[in-house]
Design a protein around this motif. Structure first.
Motif, short mmCIF file in Angstrom:
data_model
loop_
_atom_site.label_atom_id
_atom_site.label_comp_id
_atom_site.label_asym_id
_atom_site.label_seq_id
_atom_site.Cartn_x
_atom_site.Cartn_y
_atom_site.Cartn_z
N GLY A 1 21.52 42.13 41.31
CA GLY A 1 21.82 42.70 39.99
C GLY A 1 20.87 43.78 39.56
O GLY A 1 20.90 44.23 38.42
N ILE B 1 36.04 40.48 37.84
CA ILE B 1 34.81 40.44 38.64
C ILE B 1 35.10 39.70 39.94
O ILE B 1 35.91 38.77 39.97
N THR B 2 34.46 40.13 41.02
CA THR B 2 34.56 39.42 42.28
C THR B 2 33.29 39.66 43.08
O THR B 2 32.57 40.64 42.85
N VAL B 3 33.00 38.77 44.01
CA VAL B 3 31.82 38.88 44.86
C VAL B 3 32.26 39.21 46.28
O VAL B 3 33.14 38.55 46.84
N VAL C 1 28.34 42.47 43.87
CA VAL C 1 29.21 42.09 42.77
C VAL C 1 30.04 43.30 42.33
O VAL C 1 29.48 44.36 42.04
N PHE C 2 31.34 43.15 42.28
CA PHE C 2 32.26 44.21 41.83
C PHE C 2 32.78 43.87 40.44
O PHE C 2 33.16 42.73 40.18
N ILE C 3 32.81 44.88 39.58
CA ILE C 3 33.27 44.70 38.20
C ILE C 3 34.29 45.79 37.87
O ILE C 3 34.07 46.96 38.19
N GLY D 1 34.20 44.34 30.40
CA GLY D 1 34.39 43.95 31.79
C GLY D 1 35.50 42.92 31.84
O GLY D 1 35.41 41.88 31.19
N THR D 2 36.55 43.22 32.58
CA THR D 2 37.73 42.35 32.54
C THR D 2 38.01 41.64 33.86
O THR D 2 38.84 40.74 33.90
N ARG E 1 29.85 48.54 41.27
CA ARG E 1 29.38 47.63 42.32
C ARG E 1 27.86 47.49 42.18
O ARG E 1 27.13 48.48 42.22
#
Length: 199
Positions: free
Chosen positions: A67, A22-24, A30-32, A19-20, A62
């Protein structure tokens, strides 16, 4: 309390993942973005690409704010090596922008792409940027009017037939105005106002 673990989860298949970015998103989703070489990386039904393409694929996922639910996950890549490394952003409609590099000449391209030809260069790699919708788009005005029209027709009885026929006629006129090029939105709004007044 600072010692509480709010959530922690694995996200991957039988091969290596990373995973490089990430944003909320608003609401806490949560997006990865990252990469995978797994054939069984978990994807969601209807995602842009549910299957592994080459030796390494970029991935976009997403999760909900807890989680506990994978809301969206897709592969992105061609037959070579594709990495999602260089950033991640999400707009108000849940469309994610992410980027990376690739040596796949068959990386998926949109019809209106700025550059749809793989260059390669000295190191046989091109950068890429992609924008992917991670949620169903809201129904268009035309779809909403069409649905309302169908429902009204199903409610028609001998006692209210004349009244509802007039409303359906106005809805048809609104649809016709929206179908014009360019759409006559003001005219459609007028027909809709008349339709609502007739109910």
């Amino acid at each position: 309390v600072g010692s509480d673990l709010v959530f922690s989860t694995f996200l991957g298949g039988g091969g290596p993942e990373n995973g490089t970015a990430i944003t909320v998103h608003e609401g806490g989703d949560v997006f990865i973005a990252g990469g995978t070489s797994s054939d069984d990386f978990p994807t969601t039904p209807g995602a842009f690409d549910e299957s592994h393409n080459g030796s390494d694929d970029a991935i976009l996922a997403r999760l909900d704010a807890s989680g506990s639910t994978l809301l969206y996950a897709t592969h992105f890549g061609g037959s070579g090596q594709d990495y999602g490394l260089w950033g991640l952003a999400v707009d108000a409609g849940g469309r994610a922008l992410f980027s990376g590099y690739t040596n796949s000449s068959d990386l998926p391209m949109s019809p209106n792409a700025f550059d749809s030809t793989y260059g390669g260069g000295e190191h046989q790699q091109d950068g890429w940027i992609a924008k992917i919708a991670t949620e169903e788009p809201a129904p268009s005005a035309t779809e909403r009017i069409g649905e309302a029209r169908s429902r009204l027709e199903s409610l028609t009885t001998p006692r209210n037939a004349d009244k509802l026929e007039d409303v359906v006629e106005k809805l048809d006129k609104a649809l016709a105005k929206l179908a014009q090029s360019p759409p006559d939105r003001q005219g459609a709004a007028g027909e809709l106002e008349g339709a609502v007044g007739g109910i």
